[in-house]
Each structure stands twice: as structure tokens, then as C-alpha cells.
Design an enzyme around this catalytic site. Structure first.
Site, PDB file in Angstrom:
ATOM      1  N   ARG A   1       0.829  -1.198   0.000  1.00 56.90           N
ATOM      2  CA  ARG A   1       0.000   0.000   0.000  1.00 56.90           C
ATOM      3  C   ARG A   1       0.869   1.256   0.000  1.00 56.90           C
ATOM      4  O   ARG A   1       1.893   1.314   0.686  1.00 56.90           O
ATOM      5  CB  ARG A   1      -0.896   0.036   1.254  1.00 56.90           C
TER       6      ARG A   1
ATOM      7  N   HIS B   1      -1.347   0.667  -9.661  1.00 59.58           N
ATOM      8  CA  HIS B   1      -2.061  -0.237  -8.741  1.00 59.58           C
ATOM      9  C   HIS B   1      -2.658  -1.398  -9.544  1.00 59.58           C
ATOM     10  O   HIS B   1      -3.871  -1.659  -9.498  1.00 59.58           O
ATOM     11  CB  HIS B   1      -3.143   0.489  -7.945  1.00 59.58           C
TER      12      HIS B   1
END
Ligand code: NDP
Ligand code: OXD
Length: 317
Positions: free
Chosen positions: A232, A280
Site C-alpha cells: 500500500r 495499482h
């Protein structure tokens, strides 16, 4: 009468929705984002599948019994200002794990084989061989030895890399030395290529910073140390990454996740030749696998068996 599954997902195509519905084996789906007028509350809806939910949604689900995450990470769910006291099940599936390991192995090889430098040489029409250390001479240290970290570790080892791990518990993983919090210094001192596969929690926010990068091991033959993050973005300090690339504390990075997504066009990270950026996209959740997974978990739950991969709320992952 089986409970419907309420979903809060932004689909890019109706085909994806159809594939999810088919994989749910006929269970009725309430798509909260389908543009139709929905009732104020959804009595009788026992299950919901969400990605970045608005906490207000949960006030509308008085009978909710299980909350499913579209992804392996659940930090988006914890951002909701209200969360009902029901189990939260995250998505764990070989389709996702395999994708992440592919991405991690690809990035490790890109840096080992100096692909960015060869790309530049190709643009310059320059024929020049670069040093070629073997994978076994390079230590990859993985922070986060869960589902994803362990599979990446196995596959990196199969490619010949020397692999070490680091996790909260330091729990054993066959064939890999895993360090715990107290062993962080020793772990970093061994590591040429640092891979982040941590969940975003109170404890991991901002953990990948200059203090960590400056303790990594430098390899004489490749641009290093290297930082690779597939976990993350909130765990990394991007100002430190840019500054460390600038002053040579880091020789290269591969980033799939960012503090703010999408990454702003103004971010200096775009401009570094030795930075490989992906949007991502390291390991997207396969919509059919997700539907099958949720369906299996509901079957287990209704048969009185334990749900799998339930998040520990006190730890945040
Ligand atoms: P797991 O929960 O299986 O593993 C998490 C690992 O992190 C565990 O080893 C855990 O330690 C460790 N950990 C957690 N907190 C700490 C801490 N404070 N200090 C040290 N170690 C810690 O998660 P997954 O492997 O399934 O997924 C990891 C993350 O990857 C997800 O949370 C998600 O954010 C991200 N992800 C990114 C994707 C992408 O496309 N970029 C796709 C899918 C996931 P312990 O073993 O002791 O519990
Ligand atoms: C996930 C993700 O957490 O896609 O699964 O990031």
C-alpha cells in the site's frame, strides 16, 4: 429464501457485473451503484461485498452478518466512519497471489538485469554489456510474509535469489529466514532489494522511509539498493523515495501503489529513469474468482463452519 448479496463496486463494464453474478451461482445481487432508486434500508440483506464503502451504507443494512472485501487489503474498509460489528472477510485466492508474485519477480529481475539501463542504451543505439551478477548473489528482503509475501518468496527462491523475510510475528516459513520487529536491523543489513507486501495499518503507515532505505545493503554491480512496493502507498514516504533516488541512497524503485491514487501528474516520481511505476495493477481481483470465493464462504457460513481469512480488527489486517 437465500439472502441477496449487496455489492458496492464501481464496474467499468456491465460484462464484469454479469461475470460476477454468474460466478455467484444464481444468488440475487443488489448493485447499489446501478443508478436505480434504492430503498432507504435493505432488510433481509445478510451479506455485502465492498471495496471503498461509505460508512453510511452500513446504517442501511440492519441485518448484515458478513462483510466481504473485494481485495486482499482492507484498509479502505477501515476508513469508513462507521463499521458494523460483523466479521470482515478479505479476498485470498491463488489467482490474486499468482499475479502479485509475477509482478514481484518481474520487478526483481528488471533491477537484477538492469533493464532500465538497457532501455536507455537502446534509445541511444548503444551496444554495451553491463555487469551480470547471479540472482544468488542478490538478497531480496520481503517485509510482509503473509499470503503474498510467502508465495513471492518461494518463486524468487526458485529463480535463484537469496530471500529473507520480515513480519510482525517473525513466524516460521519453510526455507526462509524470517525476522521479527527486533530483527529489523539485521534484516535490512542483508537486503539489497527490499520488497514491501505489508497491509496498511496504524503501525505500517510511513514505514518505508529514508531511515529504512539508508540501512539497506548496496550491491557493487547493480544500481542498488532497490525498493519495490506492491502493498500500500500509505506505507511509503514518497518525498523520501524521490530524495533517496536523487542522492543515490536508492539505486532504483518499482512502485505499484502510491500515497494518493491516481498518482498526480506533478509527482517527481514519474521523472526518474530508475523508477518503474505501475497503476495499482500488480494483482487485480479476478471478478469470477471473487464471485466463487464469496459464494463458497457464504455456503460455509450457512453450514455453521468457520469463515476463512477473517480480518483481526485489533491488528487492522
Ligand atoms: P496477509 O495478511 O496475509 O499478510 C500480511 C503480512 O504483513 C503478515 O506477514 C504480517 O505479519 C505482516 N505485518 C502486518 N503488520 C505488520 C507490522 N506492523 N510489522 C511487521 N509485519 C506486519 O496479507 P496479504 O499477503 O494477503 O496482502 C498484503 C497486502 O498486499 C494487502 O494488505 C494489500 O494492502 C496489498 N495488496 C496489493 C495489491 C496490489 O495490486 N498492489 C493486491 C493485493 C494486495 P504476521 O505474519 O506476523 O501476521
Ligand atoms: C487488494 C488490491 O488489496 O487490489 O486486493 O489492492
Amino acid at each position: 429464501m437465500p439472502s441477496p448479496l449487496l455489492i458496492d463496486i464501481q464496474f467499468e463494464s456491465t460484462r464484469k457485473f454479469d461475470r460476477l453474478q454468474a460466478a455467484l451461482g444464481g444468488r440475487n445481487v443488489v448493485d447499489i451503484n446501478d443508478g436505480s432508486a434504492h430503498p432507504e434500508t435493505f432488510p433481509g440483506v445478510r451479506y455485502a461485498l465492498v471495496w471503498k464503502p461509505d460508512g453510511k451504507l452500513f446504517n442501511r443494512l440492519p441485518d448484515l452478518e458478513v462483510l466481504f472485501s473485494v481485495g486482499a487489503g482492507v484498509d479502505h474498509i477501515f476508513q469508513a466512519d462507521f463499521l458494523p460489528d460483523v466479521p470482515i472477510v478479505r479476498f485470498v485466492d491463488h489467482t490474486l497471489t499468482t499475479r502479485m508474485s509475477e509482478w514481484v519477480c518481474l520487478q526483481c529481475l528488471m533491477h537484477l538485469r538492469q533493464q532500465r539501463a538497457y532501455d536507455r542504451q537502446q534509445r541511444e543505439r548503444l551496444w554495451q554489456e553491463l555487469p551480470q551478477p547471479q540472482a544468488s548473489e542478490v538478497t531480496v528482503g520481503i517485509m510482509g510474509m503473509g499470503q503474498l509475501g510467502q508465495d513471492s518468496a518461494r518463486k524468487l527462491k526458485a529463480l535463484g535469489f537469496d530471500v529473507v523475510g520480515w513480519s510482525r510475528s517473525g513466524g516460521p516459513v519453510e526455507g526462509i529466514d524470517v525476522y521479527d520487529a527486533a530483527g529489523l536491523d539485521a534484516f535490512l543489513a542483508l537486503t539489497h532489494v527490499l520488497v514491501g507486501l505489508l497491509p496498511l495499518t496504524r503501525e505500517t503507515r510511513g514505514i518505508f522511509n529514508r531511515g529504512i532505505f539508508s540501512r539497506l545493503q548496496r550491491h557493487e554491480e547493480i544500481a542498488s539498493p532497490v525498493f519495490i512496493n506492491g502493498g500500500r502507498g500509505g506505507s511509503q514516504v514518497e518525498a523520501d523515495i524521490a530524495a533517496c533516488l536523487e542522492d543515490g541512497t536508492l539505486g532504483g524503485v518499482s512502485l505499484d501503489v502510491f500515497e494518493e491514487e491516481p498518482l498526480s501528474a506533478e509527482s517527481p516520481l514519474w521523472g526518474f529513469e530508475q523508477a518503474i511505476l505501475t497503476p495499482h495493477a500488480a494483482a487485480v481481483s479476478d471478478i469470477e474468482a471473487l464471485g466463487r470465493y464469496v459464494s463458497n464462504q457464504i455456503t460455509r457460513f450457512e453450514a455453521g463452519q468457520e469463515l476463512e481469512n477473517v480480518v483481526d480488527r485489533s491488528l487492522g489486517y
